[in-house]
Design an enzyme around this catalytic site. Structure first.
Site, PDB file in Angstrom:
ATOM      1  N   CYS A 117       0.832  -1.084  -0.007  1.00  0.00           N
ATOM      2  CA  CYS A 117       0.078   0.008  -0.088  1.00  0.00           C
ATOM      3  C   CYS A 117       0.889   1.162   0.025  1.00  0.00           C
ATOM      4  O   CYS A 117       1.572   1.642   0.848  1.00  0.00           O
ATOM      5  CB  CYS A 117      -0.973  -0.152   1.208  1.00  0.00           C
ATOM      6  SG  CYS A 117      -1.952   1.713   1.301  1.00  0.00           S
ATOM      7  N   CYS A 120      -0.451   4.068   2.718  1.00  0.00           N
ATOM      8  CA  CYS A 120      -0.385   4.029   4.140  1.00  0.00           C
ATOM      9  C   CYS A 120      -0.130   2.359   4.288  1.00  0.00           C
ATOM     10  O   CYS A 120       0.900   1.836   4.269  1.00  0.00           O
ATOM     11  CB  CYS A 120      -1.809   4.409   4.478  1.00  0.00           C
ATOM     12  SG  CYS A 120      -3.129   4.140   3.800  1.00  0.00           S
ATOM     13  N   SER A 121      -1.499   1.903   4.694  1.00  0.00           N
ATOM     14  CA  SER A 121      -1.077   0.483   5.341  1.00  0.00           C
ATOM     15  C   SER A 121      -2.239  -0.574   4.980  1.00  0.00           C
ATOM     16  O   SER A 121      -2.570  -1.463   5.712  1.00  0.00           O
ATOM     17  CB  SER A 121      -0.561   0.437   6.658  1.00  0.00           C
ATOM     18  OG  SER A 121      -1.617   1.322   7.481  1.00  0.00           O
ATOM     19  N   CYS A 122      -2.943  -0.318   3.800  1.00  0.00           N
ATOM     20  CA  CYS A 122      -4.283  -1.143   3.552  1.00  0.00           C
ATOM     21  C   CYS A 122      -3.589  -2.733   3.383  1.00  0.00           C
ATOM     22  O   CYS A 122      -2.914  -2.791   2.883  1.00  0.00           O
ATOM     23  CB  CYS A 122      -4.804  -0.370   2.231  1.00  0.00           C
ATOM     24  SG  CYS A 122      -5.572   0.983   2.456  1.00  0.00           S
TER      25      CYS A 122
END
Ligand code: FE
Length: 216
Positions: A117, A120-122
């Site tokens: 991602c 961000c951090s999906c």
């Protein structure tokens, strides 16, 4: 709770992480103070993702896909529904898509999928649990796009030069599950036994499924 932790992109060394933790803590305090959430409920959610939900869910999905061609078809068609069939559903797993590694064939070099991602951090919580720290770190997020083969080397994965590497950028709307190649020498294995070969990293694409006998 906001389930998509976009933040500004001014922190290229990953130093934003503690800051996010502080912001989450501050937000939690406000919500608790205002009576919107019960701290015990938050603890229960965290506990669930840390202990009950985890990469073993994804491993079950992969082992079923390796074992049952009709399940694989359903997984290709609608991964969210096929994953829910096994009882894995919920937050951050609502829109799943399967991306399949393929072996080299005479007319095709084979392909390897890598998930990141960049923003961000999906991450697909329902099948993989909480993301590892490196997945959220800026160096991984940047390098996966610029130099995916270098990232694989960092993880100790060497693929044939010809292998096509596809990088998938997760979003809040779409999260990917990599179907790793089924290891050779596992013909006739039960799903339970196969699932033991499926590592978390092999479902992100930073690893391969384990060879029989190579214990994790
Ligand atoms: Fe994200």
């Amino acid at each position: 709770m906001n389930d998509h932790d976009h933040h500004d992109h001014g922190h290229d060394d990953g130093s934003a992480l503690p800051e996010i933790a502080l912001r989450v803590k501050a937000l939690e305090s406000i919500l608790v103070e205002k009576g919107y959430v019960d701290p015990a409920a938050i603890d229960a959610i965290v506990e669930t993702y840390e202990t009950k939900v985890g990469p073993r869910n994804g491993a079950r999905v992969v082992a079923r896909a390796w074992s049952d061609p009709t399940y694989l078809s359903r997984l290709r068609e609608d991964a969210t529904a096929a994953i829910a069939e096994l009882g894995f559903a919920g937050r951050q797993g609502e829109h799943m898509r399967l991306v399949e590694n393929t072996p080299p064939l005479p007319n095709h070099p084979g392909c390897h999928n890598l998930v990141v991602c960049t923003l961000c951090s999906c991450y697909p919580w329902s099948v993989l649990g909480l993301p590892p720290v490196w997945y959220k770190a800026a160096p991984y997020r940047a390098k996966a796009v610029i130099d995916p083969r270098g990232v694989l080397a960092d993880f100790g994965v060497a693929l044939p030069k010809e292998t096509e590497i596809r990088v998938w950028d997760s979003t809040a709307e779409l999260r990917y599950l990599v179907l790793p190649l089924r290891p050779a020498g596992t013909e006739g294995w039960s799903e339970d036994k196969l699932a033991d070969l499926v590592t978390r990293d092999s479902m992100i694409g930073t690893g391969l499924a384990l060879a029989p006998g190579a214990k994790s």
